[in-house]
Scaffold this active site. Structure first.
Site, PDB file in Angstrom:
ATOM      1  N   THR A 283       3.465 -13.769  -9.470  1.00 41.01           N
ATOM      2  CA  THR A 283       5.459 -13.555  -8.341  1.00 41.01           C
ATOM      3  C   THR A 283       5.776 -12.849  -7.440  1.00 41.01           C
ATOM      4  O   THR A 283       4.910 -11.758  -7.844  1.00 41.01           O
ATOM      5  CB  THR A 283       6.117 -13.961  -9.626  1.00 41.01           C
ATOM      6  OG1 THR A 283       7.061 -12.755 -10.273  1.00 41.01           O
ATOM      7  CG2 THR A 283       4.961 -12.744 -11.257  1.00 41.01           C
TER       8      THR A 283
ATOM      9  N   TYR B 287       6.200  -8.409 -17.992  1.00 36.65           N
ATOM     10  CA  TYR B 287       5.925  -9.687 -16.953  1.00 36.65           C
ATOM     11  C   TYR B 287       5.340  -9.428 -15.739  1.00 36.65           C
ATOM     12  O   TYR B 287       3.928  -9.952 -15.345  1.00 36.65           O
ATOM     13  CB  TYR B 287       7.123 -10.457 -16.977  1.00 36.65           C
ATOM     14  CG  TYR B 287       6.777 -11.328 -15.710  1.00 36.65           C
ATOM     15  CD1 TYR B 287       6.475 -12.674 -16.636  1.00 36.65           C
ATOM     16  CD2 TYR B 287       7.307 -11.754 -14.738  1.00 36.65           C
ATOM     17  CE1 TYR B 287       6.658 -14.433 -15.432  1.00 36.65           C
ATOM     18  CE2 TYR B 287       6.993 -13.019 -13.717  1.00 36.65           C
ATOM     19  CZ  TYR B 287       6.131 -13.690 -13.972  1.00 36.65           C
ATOM     20  OH  TYR B 287       6.818 -14.767 -13.760  1.00 36.65           O
TER      21      TYR B 287
HETATM   22  N1  NAD Z   1       9.566 -21.777 -10.491  1.00 34.28           N
HETATM   23  C1  NAD Z   1       9.196 -20.909 -10.216  1.00 34.28           C
HETATM   24  O1  NAD Z   1      10.438 -20.466 -10.220  1.00 34.28           O
HETATM   25  C2  NAD Z   1       8.475 -19.618 -10.239  1.00 34.28           C
HETATM   26  C3  NAD Z   1       8.175 -18.975  -9.669  1.00 34.28           C
HETATM   27  C4  NAD Z   1       7.467 -17.578  -9.417  1.00 34.28           C
HETATM   28  C5  NAD Z   1       6.029 -17.476 -10.089  1.00 34.28           C
HETATM   29  N2  NAD Z   1       6.265 -18.648 -10.731  1.00 34.28           N
HETATM   30  C6  NAD Z   1       5.203 -19.197 -11.647  1.00 34.28           C
HETATM   31  O2  NAD Z   1       4.335 -20.700 -11.320  1.00 34.28           O
HETATM   32  C7  NAD Z   1       3.840 -21.501 -12.914  1.00 34.28           C
HETATM   33  C8  NAD Z   1       4.918 -22.878 -13.500  1.00 34.28           C
HETATM   34  O3  NAD Z   1       5.878 -22.606 -13.148  1.00 34.28           O
HETATM   35  P1  NAD Z   1       7.521 -23.328 -13.700  1.00 34.28           P
HETATM   36  O4  NAD Z   1       8.186 -22.809 -13.298  1.00 34.28           O
HETATM   37  O5  NAD Z   1       6.763 -24.606 -13.856  1.00 34.28           O
HETATM   38  O6  NAD Z   1       7.005 -22.741 -15.172  1.00 34.28           O
HETATM   39  P2  NAD Z   1       7.213 -23.748 -17.036  1.00 34.28           P
HETATM   40  O7  NAD Z   1       8.187 -22.907 -17.811  1.00 34.28           O
HETATM   41  O8  NAD Z   1       7.513 -24.558 -16.105  1.00 34.28           O
HETATM   42  O9  NAD Z   1       5.597 -24.278 -17.199  1.00 34.28           O
HETATM   43  C9  NAD Z   1       4.870 -23.597 -17.738  1.00 34.28           C
HETATM   44  C10 NAD Z   1       3.828 -24.190 -18.778  1.00 34.28           C
HETATM   45  O10 NAD Z   1       3.298 -24.158 -19.205  1.00 34.28           O
HETATM   46  C11 NAD Z   1       3.159 -23.556 -20.339  1.00 34.28           C
HETATM   47  N3  NAD Z   1       2.473 -22.752 -22.138  1.00 34.28           N
HETATM   48  C12 NAD Z   1       3.389 -21.722 -22.126  1.00 34.28           C
HETATM   49  N4  NAD Z   1       2.634 -21.117 -23.145  1.00 34.28           N
HETATM   50  C13 NAD Z   1       1.255 -21.675 -22.880  1.00 34.28           C
HETATM   51  C14 NAD Z   1      -0.063 -21.545 -23.769  1.00 34.28           C
HETATM   52  N5  NAD Z   1       0.295 -20.318 -24.635  1.00 34.28           N
HETATM   53  N6  NAD Z   1      -0.932 -22.036 -23.264  1.00 34.28           N
HETATM   54  C15 NAD Z   1      -0.698 -23.306 -22.816  1.00 34.28           C
HETATM   55  N7  NAD Z   1       0.563 -23.778 -22.477  1.00 34.28           N
HETATM   56  C16 NAD Z   1       1.709 -22.727 -22.446  1.00 34.28           C
HETATM   57  C17 NAD Z   1       4.424 -24.401 -21.313  1.00 34.28           C
HETATM   58  O11 NAD Z   1       5.021 -25.638 -22.076  1.00 34.28           O
HETATM   59  C18 NAD Z   1       5.494 -25.061 -19.898  1.00 34.28           C
HETATM   60  O12 NAD Z   1       4.876 -26.590 -20.133  1.00 34.28           O
HETATM   61  C19 NAD Z   1       3.790 -20.224 -13.555  1.00 34.28           C
HETATM   62  O13 NAD Z   1       2.435 -19.455 -13.943  1.00 34.28           O
HETATM   63  C20 NAD Z   1       4.635 -19.669 -13.336  1.00 34.28           C
HETATM   64  O14 NAD Z   1       4.985 -18.023 -13.799  1.00 34.28           O
HETATM   65  C21 NAD Z   1       7.052 -19.826 -11.001  1.00 34.28           C
END
Ligand code: NAD
Length: 351
Positions: A125, A168
């Site tokens: 991130t 985070y």
């Molecule tokens: N969406 C954004 O803008 C953004 C920006 C920077 C980084 N990210 C990173 O990208 C990745 C995907 O993001 P996203 O927006 O699709 O998030 P999201 O919350 O839609 O997907 C994350 C998934 O991880 C699952 N999860 C959470 N804890 C878990 C655990 N202990 N074991 C197994 N599964 C678990 C959740 O149920 C969820 O389905 C994440 O790692 C997030 O930190 C996203």
């Protein structure tokens, strides 16, 4: 053919990556504990479109043994499972650490234990660069603009010093450093994406994470919106299809890119402030949503725009979907699917 493993496989980014892989005939395993409200709808949708080519494996990234089992059969890995919100990390730093830092180490150790060593793409991130308090800004109408011309034209590059801010930021920062080091120390093929704001279909946006989708959903449901800060804060936003292109390229060129971190976002051509998003939603819906103003939140950045030129130069990638088109496409998708897919999630978020 060994399947591709996507951890956090029911989530927003995962669903879009899985859909692309499955559409090209590649089997995919989705590993997820379904802790994000509503994401089961994504699994059901992938199953309805792709049938038995997609397999859902319920499991927790904190469970080293479950991770070892699912990694053993994978051809390559997209590691997305995470505690995704700064706000939650402030309330429960242990949950945040166990999921993001320990969970990632579980995954890397599981990969190291295999003979075939599947490649790993990890999603970090922009929060690893801290709150960027030192960046000089002036307000110009509806947004902040950096005083420094380099930053204004190019955005923040990977040369920026790391400054993990918020639990985070720390847990993601620790995780990405392990991911990079496992390339260096153990010779795994790993790549890190430091991502800015991603938006698009299948996103269950909330106030805590996924603000573009959250603003749209709130406007559609006439739910109250809160802006933390003054609304002039600027982000580069990246439509998820462009991100999927970048992720597939990273896996394709993983041997050349291994051990590297890349800033991935919409870049200077795809920026928007919170107030500008409200106005855009007003144009789409005919009514500009109202919002209450609250003080800044911990680790909020007033200006973050990615300089993705390192990845562009390595792979030729560049975003293709502009802000107006992307927001309008997300709005269309929400309008079409909300009664089926969003009912549960929004009720859970709202209650
Ligand atoms: N969406 C954004 O803008 C953004 C920006 C920077 C980084 N990210 C990173 O990208 C990745 C995907 O993001 P996203 O927006 O699709 O998030 P999201 O919350 O839609 O997907 C994350 C998934 O991880 C699952 N999860 C959470 N804890 C878990 C655990 N202990 N074991 C197994 N599964 C678990 C959740 O149920 C969820 O389905 C994440 O790692 C997030 O930190 C996203």
């Amino acid at each position: 053919m060994r399947p591709v493993l996507i951890t956090g496989g029911a989530g927003f980014v995962a669903t879009n990556v899985a859909h692309r892989l499955l559409s090209s005939g590649r089997p995919v395993v989705l590993f997820d504990n379904l802790s994000r409200p509503g994401v089961i709808a994504n699994v059901n949708w992938l199953r309805s479109v792709h049938g038995s080519l997609v397999r859902f494996q319920a499991g927790d990234i904190r469970d080293a043994e479950a991770v070892r089992r699912v990694v053993a059969g994978a051809s390559q890995i997209y590691h997305f499972a995470a505690q995704v919100a700064v706000t939650t990390s402030l309330v429960d730093p242990f949950l945040d650490f166990e999921t993001n830092a320990r969970g990632t180490l579980n995954l890397l150790e599981a990969v190291r234990a295999t003979e075939h060593r599947p490649s790993v793409l990890f999603t970090s991130t922009n929060k690893v660069y801290g709150d960027l308090e030192d960046v000089g800004l002036r307000s110009a109408g509806t947004r902040y603009v950096p005083a420094d011309e380099q930053l204004r034209v190019h955005g923040v590059s990977e040369a920026r010093c790391l400054e993990f801010h918020s639990p985070y930021g720390c847990s993601k920062g620790v995780a990405e450093q392990y991911v990079l080091d496992y390339a260096r120390t153990f010779g795994l093929n790993t790549v890190v994406f430091r991502m800015s704001c991603i938006y698009g279909p299948h996103q269950f946006g909330t106030e805590d994470q996924g603000w573009v989708a959250h603003f749209l959903i709130a406007a559609m449901r006439e739910l109250p919106l809160t802006i933390y800060g003054d609304g002039l804060q600027v982000r580069d936003i990246l439509f998820v299809e462009d991100l999927v292109d970048a992720m597939l390229l990273a896996q394709e060129h993983v041997e050349q890119l291994s051990g590297e971190a890349f800033n991935i976002g919409g870049g200077p051509a795809n920026t928007i402030s919170l107030i500008e998003l409200m106005r855009l939603i007003g144009e789409l819906r005919g009514v500009t949503p109202a919002a209450a103003m609250e003080p800044w939140r911990t680790a909020d950045q007033r200006y973050y725009v990615s300089d993705s030129s390192k990845f562009r130069e390595a792979t030729g990638w560049r975003p293709r979907v502009g802000v107006t088109e992307g927001v309008s496409r997300l709005h269309d998708w929400l309008t079409e699917t909300q009664p089926v897919e969003y009912g549960v999630a929004v009720r859970q978020v709202a209650s």
